[in-house]
Scaffold this motif. Structure first.
Motif, PDB file in Angstrom:
ATOM      1  N   SER A 105      -2.345   5.987   5.261  1.00 42.08           N
ATOM      2  CA  SER A 105      -2.058   5.300   6.517  1.00 42.08           C
ATOM      3  C   SER A 105      -3.094   5.792   7.518  1.00 42.08           C
ATOM      4  CB  SER A 105      -0.645   5.649   7.018  1.00 42.08           C
ATOM      5  OG  SER A 105      -0.580   7.026   7.318  1.00 42.08           O
ATOM      6  N   GLU A 163       0.711   5.743  16.831  1.00 39.19           N
ATOM      7  CA  GLU A 163       1.606   4.941  15.998  1.00 39.19           C
ATOM      8  C   GLU A 163       1.050   4.804  14.586  1.00 39.19           C
ATOM      9  OE1 GLU A 163       3.714   0.577  16.373  1.00 39.19           O
ATOM     10  OE2 GLU A 163       2.955   1.577  18.182  1.00 39.19           O
ATOM     11  N   ASN A 214       0.192   3.065  11.145  1.00 36.99           N
ATOM     12  CA  ASN A 214      -0.054   1.718  10.615  1.00 36.99           C
ATOM     13  C   ASN A 214      -0.939   1.840   9.370  1.00 36.99           C
ATOM     14  OD1 ASN A 214      -2.864   1.736  11.394  1.00 36.99           O
ATOM     15  ND2 ASN A 214      -2.181   1.389  13.500  1.00 36.99           N
ATOM     16  N   HIS A 215      -1.366   0.711   8.856  1.00 34.04           N
ATOM     17  CA  HIS A 215      -2.151   0.728   7.612  1.00 34.04           C
ATOM     18  C   HIS A 215      -3.607   0.342   7.872  1.00 34.04           C
ATOM     19  CE1 HIS A 215      -1.813   1.286   3.293  1.00 34.04           C
ATOM     20  NE2 HIS A 215      -2.602   0.252   3.097  1.00 34.04           N
TER      21      HIS A 215
END
Ligand code: SF4
Length: 127
Positions: free
Chosen positions: A21, A99, A101-102
């Motif tokens: 990630s 945050e 995320n990918h």
């Protein structure tokens, strides 16, 4: 010195979750930068997870350890704890307001933010 060591023999070790990630890869980036800046030696978390005896012993015998996780799933922390290694400083990247995320095109400001947090931890260990 124990057998099965890899290249890592420093007394100031850094272990990162290096997860799949953005925040996992930020841990990897930060660990590399700290190593390049000679603030510690990036050490193989997978070796600890594999219970490679010499590698666990190297971490156990080091003076200072910094563990970096990307998110609260805490894979690196759990790997350390499973190996009976409990004496370390700890940073979770999402705790810094980043945050998960990918997206693997990392935001350099996020990397700098995490790097600074990790440097502060290492400075505190040195004090
Ligand atoms: S701590 Fe989070 S980012 Fe790191 S490997 Fe585990 S799930 Fe992935």
């Amino acid at each position: 010195m124990a057998q099965d060591n890899c290249c890592c023999g420093s007394t100031n070790l850094i272990l990162a979750c290096s997860g799949a990630s953005n925040v996992g890869q930020i841990t990897n980036e930060v660990a590399k930068k700290l190593d390049i800046d000679k603030q510690g030696r990036f050490f193989c978390l997978a070796g600890v997870g594999g219970h490679i005896s010499g590698m666990v012993a190297s971490v156990d015998g080091s003076d200072k350890v910094l563990v970096i996780d990307g998110c609260p799933v805490a894979c690196a922390k759990q790997t350390m704890d499973e190996a009976g290694l409990n004496d370390y400083e700890y940073v979770v990247v999402t705790d810094l307001g980043i945050e998960k995320n990918h997206d693997f095109e990392l935001d350099s400001a996020d990397v700098d933010n995490a790097l600074e947090a990790c440097r502060r931890k290492l400075d505190r260990v040195k004090a």
